[in-house]
Enzyme design. Structure first.
Site, short mmCIF file in Angstrom:
data_model
loop_
_atom_site.label_atom_id
_atom_site.label_comp_id
_atom_site.label_asym_id
_atom_site.label_seq_id
_atom_site.Cartn_x
_atom_site.Cartn_y
_atom_site.Cartn_z
N GLU A 64 0.85 -1.18 0.00
CA GLU A 64 0.00 0.00 0.00
C GLU A 64 0.90 1.24 0.00
O GLU A 64 2.01 1.23 0.53
CB GLU A 64 -0.86 -0.04 1.27
N LYS B 21 -9.74 0.32 -1.58
CA LYS B 21 -9.82 -0.14 -0.20
C LYS B 21 -11.21 0.12 0.38
O LYS B 21 -11.71 1.25 0.38
CB LYS B 21 -8.76 0.59 0.63
N CYS C 13 -4.45 -3.44 3.78
CA CYS C 13 -4.15 -3.05 5.16
C CYS C 13 -5.29 -3.36 6.15
O CYS C 13 -5.50 -4.51 6.52
CB CYS C 13 -3.78 -1.56 5.20
#
Length: 267
Positions: free
Chosen positions: A40, A109, A145
């Site tokens: 990321e 995300k 994440c």
């Protein structure tokens, strides 16, 4: 299939970060990898402005990554920032680009990191849909994440055929955070009976670099996890390249021994 995890430490400069992508992608190709995963925020590290560098998937930064993947004949997955939707204030999207010969996919995300005193939702628009892609008969699911704390995304990817879940991260530092990262990667492998490739930014402290405030800039410890939750290989906090050979027969075996996907109930 041979894959590689490129644990790098990015900074503010986009060109310098592209130089890292170029160098590690070439090493991955030389090592026989068909696919290389970057973290990321490969485009620019957190702790820096993002609005001024966000660009569409056909913009110059993504085009350079795409050209490199085509040149090397390898799939590259890397975290970048794309423009957000219109609203009261401008935001970006935290996007994973997956590109290579015959392949083009992207994932925004879904779960934003509003935790441990950091509010990603202040500057980032959330994605709305899971994304999977196929490469040489192997199906991959994408996650970023904080997504790793939410099992449903991983099982949904598995329902869509994923043999492997990829997690790209810039994990926040703090007491026990590296242990949590590895624990969560192992748990998501067990939830979904998939391989998990968890690639994080390296730890700036490992190179004597400062950490900017509360920005999640990485702790390292990228891991490859088996469908039965075993860590097959792991890096420490420093930058490095981790190779793994994946055999989807291990996924079929795990789902025979531990049929959690077949046995689960939805309430």
């Amino acid at each position: 299939m041979r894959v590689a995890l490129a644990q790098i430490i990015t900074g503010r400069d986009l060109a310098a970060n592209l130089t890292l992508v170029d160098a590690y992608a070439r090493q991955a190709k030389a090592g026989g990898a068909d696919l290389v995963v970057f973290p990321e925020a490969t485009m620019r590290a957190f702790g820096n402005s993002l609005l001024d560098i966000a660009e569409p998937l056909d913009g110059p930064w993504a085009a350079r990554v795409r050209a490199l993947a085509a040149e090397l004949g390898i799939v590259i997955i890397a975290g970048m920032f794309t423009p957000g939707t219109a609203g009261n204030r401008a935001k970006v999207r935290n996007t994973l680009l997956a590109t290579g010969p015959g392949l083009e996919a992207s994932y925004d995300k879904i779960h934003l990191f509003d935790a441990f005193g950091f509010a990603e939702s202040d500057t980032v628009d959330a994605g709305t849909a899971p994304v999977t892609f196929e490469l040489d008969g192997v199906t991959f699911g994408l996650a970023t994440c904080y997504d790793v704390r939410f099992p449903d995304l991983f099982t949904e990817n598995a329902d869509r055929g994923a043999d492997v879940n990829i997690v790209c991260a810039s994990w926040g530092s703090g007491p026990g955070k590296a242990d949590q990262w590895k624990l969560l990667a192992r748990a998501r492998a067990l939830d979904s009976t998939t391989f998990v490739l968890a690639c994080g930014q390296g730890d700036p402290a490992s190179q004597g670099l400062p950490v900017k405030g509360s920005a999640p800039t990485g702790v390292g410890h990228s891991v490859v996890v088996s469908p039965m939750g075993d860590i097959l290989d792991e890096l420490d906090g420093a930058p490095g390249l981790l190779f793994a050979d994946l055999d989807t027969a291990a996924v079929k075996e795990a789902r025979t021994k531990l049929p959690v996907l077949a046995n689960r109930h939805r309430f």
